[in-house]
Design a protein around this motif. Structure first.
Motif, PDB file in Angstrom:
ATOM      1  N   GLU A   3       0.843  -1.200   0.000  1.00  0.00           N
ATOM      2  CA  GLU A   3       0.000   0.000   0.000  1.00  0.00           C
ATOM      3  C   GLU A   3       0.880   1.252   0.000  1.00  0.00           C
ATOM      4  N   VAL A   4       0.376   2.292  -0.653  1.00  0.00           N
ATOM      5  CA  VAL A   4       1.111   3.559  -0.756  1.00  0.00           C
ATOM      6  C   VAL A   4       0.217   4.654  -0.183  1.00  0.00           C
ATOM      7  N   VAL A  33      -3.633   4.297  -0.685  1.00  0.00           N
ATOM      8  CA  VAL A  33      -4.483   4.505   0.490  1.00  0.00           C
ATOM      9  C   VAL A  33      -4.428   6.000   0.779  1.00  0.00           C
ATOM     10  N   ALA A  34      -5.572   6.679   0.644  1.00  0.00           N
ATOM     11  CA  ALA A  34      -5.593   8.135   0.789  1.00  0.00           C
ATOM     12  C   ALA A  34      -5.784   8.526   2.248  1.00  0.00           C
ATOM     13  N   ALA A  75      -1.465  13.179  12.406  1.00  0.00           N
ATOM     14  CA  ALA A  75      -2.423  12.293  11.743  1.00  0.00           C
ATOM     15  C   ALA A  75      -1.745  11.464  10.652  1.00  0.00           C
ATOM     16  N   LEU A  76      -0.871  12.105   9.883  1.00  0.00           N
ATOM     17  CA  LEU A  76      -0.195  11.358   8.807  1.00  0.00           C
ATOM     18  C   LEU A  76       0.697  10.272   9.425  1.00  0.00           C
ATOM     19  N   GLN A  77       1.298  10.602  10.568  1.00  0.00           N
ATOM     20  CA  GLN A  77       2.123   9.597  11.249  1.00  0.00           C
ATOM     21  C   GLN A  77       1.247   8.438  11.752  1.00  0.00           C
ATOM     22  N   ALA A  82      -0.428   2.855  11.014  1.00  0.00           N
ATOM     23  CA  ALA A  82      -1.536   1.913  10.827  1.00  0.00           C
ATOM     24  C   ALA A  82      -1.371   1.105   9.532  1.00  0.00           C
ATOM     25  N   VAL A  83      -0.753   1.710   8.527  1.00  0.00           N
ATOM     26  CA  VAL A  83      -0.716   1.091   7.193  1.00  0.00           C
ATOM     27  C   VAL A  83       0.612   0.376   6.911  1.00  0.00           C
TER      28      VAL A  83
END
Ligand SMILES: Cc1cc2nc3c(=O)[nH]c(=O)nc-3n(C[C@H](O)[C@H](O)[C@H](O)COP(=O)(O)OP(=O)(O)OC[C@H]3O[C@@H](n4cnc5c(N)ncnc54)[C@H](O)[C@@H]3O)c2cc1C
Length: 320
Positions: A3-4, A33-34, A75-77, A82-83
């Motif tokens: 996933e990216v 994954v946005a 949030a991005l972290q 999570a991903v």
């Protein structure tokens, strides 16, 4: 498939074009994954799904709008953890580059900024950059951590690629630094009805040769015939002929449109630094020796006050 993560630039749920371009590039590396944050984040899902997002992680806490970038980095972290993505792609806007840089430092990754192309490689994605006034094209791969890469607008086509786009709430815990800098007021910029300079597919710019604010209407008319944004050289904005927010160059905005038309601009290195990656460059200048002609795909030696109105008229006629 790996996933990216793709960081979504949107305004109240309206996804900006550079994010859709990122989805095209992300699909070359893995499954996009946005990550959409702030007011309207949930409204982004449909268009992101149409362009290939398999999942859309959303968080709408008020902190995203009320404070500067740190809540978004938190949030991005959280999404990153999570991903566990193969790469993180971020648009090359000033704010998003700051978010990307902070994320890279936090997670111990290398970062590449202002890529103009991206391809998958055996040992990770390979990014292309255009540097030193387009004198060199470099291809680089990040060797440490998960690649964090920011990509300039207009670097890839927007391609429909329907995917599930499943919306998932993203759990975010804000750190102490998140609320360190509060936004105290916001004034929306007056809309010109033209596209945003850094995202526009076509940019028409004027320089010192335009010779006065009243003459910028000639540049604007050409821009409007093409549905383009208007840019300006520093000489033109310093003279007060056009707003500073339209300056293209090293100390202005960096643009990378499909078509850049420079009128009455000599082509100083500091101007080139902001437009060198444009796909097709056209210059109109009355001096055949002007350095801008070293850079152009098409050059017209002539007086812009004769050439530009004729061009506008011809385009308007052909559009019918
Ligand atoms: C630290 C630093 C940062 C800078 N950052 C930037 C930046 O971000 N962006 C930027 O643009 N500059 C920047 N500059 C300034 C830069 O060096 C140049 O001075 C500036 O780009 C020149 O603008 P110009 O091409 O419009 O003007 P000029 O260099 O004066 O060129 C005007 C051109 O118009 C032509 N011309 C005149 N009349 C006509 C006519 N009627 N028809 C057709 N052609 C005509 C002339 O032949 C000439 O080539 C920076 C400089 C420094 C030192």
């Amino acid at each position: 498939m790996a996933e990216v993560l793709v960081y979504v630039d949107h305004v109240d749920g309206a996804v900006r074009k550079p994010t859709l371009e990122l989805l095209t590039l992300a699909r070359r590396i893995g499954e996009p994954v946005a990550v959409a944050l702030g007011p309207g984040a949930g409204d982004t899902a449909a268009v992101l799904a149409e362009h290939g997002a398999v999942r859309v992680l959303t968080a709408e806490a008020p902190e995203f709008a009320d404070y500067l970038v740190v809540p978004k980095v938190d949030a991005l972290q959280a999404a990153y953890e999570a991903v566990t993505p193969a790469a993180v792609l971020v648009p090359s806007s000033a704010e998003a580059k700051e978010i990307a840089a902070r994320l890279a430092v936090r997670v111990g990754s290398g970062i590449i900024t202002d890529a103009i192309d991206l391809e998958s490689g055996d040992e990770g994605p390979v990014a292309t950059q255009s540097v030193f006034a387009a004198a060199f094209t470099t291809r680089s791969r990040i060797t440490r951590g998960t690649p964090v890469i920011t990509v300039k607008p207009n670097s890839a086509p927007v391609e429909p690629a329907p995917a599930a786009g499943a919306v998932e709430p993203l759990a975010v815990t804000f750190g102490a630094a998140a609320t360190g800098t509060k936004v105290v007021s916001r004034t929306p910029r007056e809309s010109s009805g033209r596209p945003e300079l850094t995202e526009a597919a076509i940019v028409v710019s004027g320089g010192r040769g335009v010779n006065g604010s009243e003459n910028f209407s000639v540049i604007e008319a050409l821009a409007d015939s093409l549905g383009a944004a208007v840019g300006a050289s520093r000489a033109a904005v310093d003279a007060g002929w056009y707003p500073h927010s339209h300056q293209v160059g090293q100390t202005g905005k960096s643009v990378s449109p499909q078509l850049y038309i420079a009128s009455g601009i000599s082509g100083a290195i500091q101007h080139r630094a902001g437009m060198q990656t444009s796909k097709t460059i056209v210059a109109i200048n009355k001096d055949a020796e002007a350095p801008i002609f070293d850079l152009v795909d098409y050059g017209v030696v002539g007086d812009l006050f004769q050439v530009v109105p004729q061009l506008t008229e011809e385009i308007t006629t052909r559009k019918g």
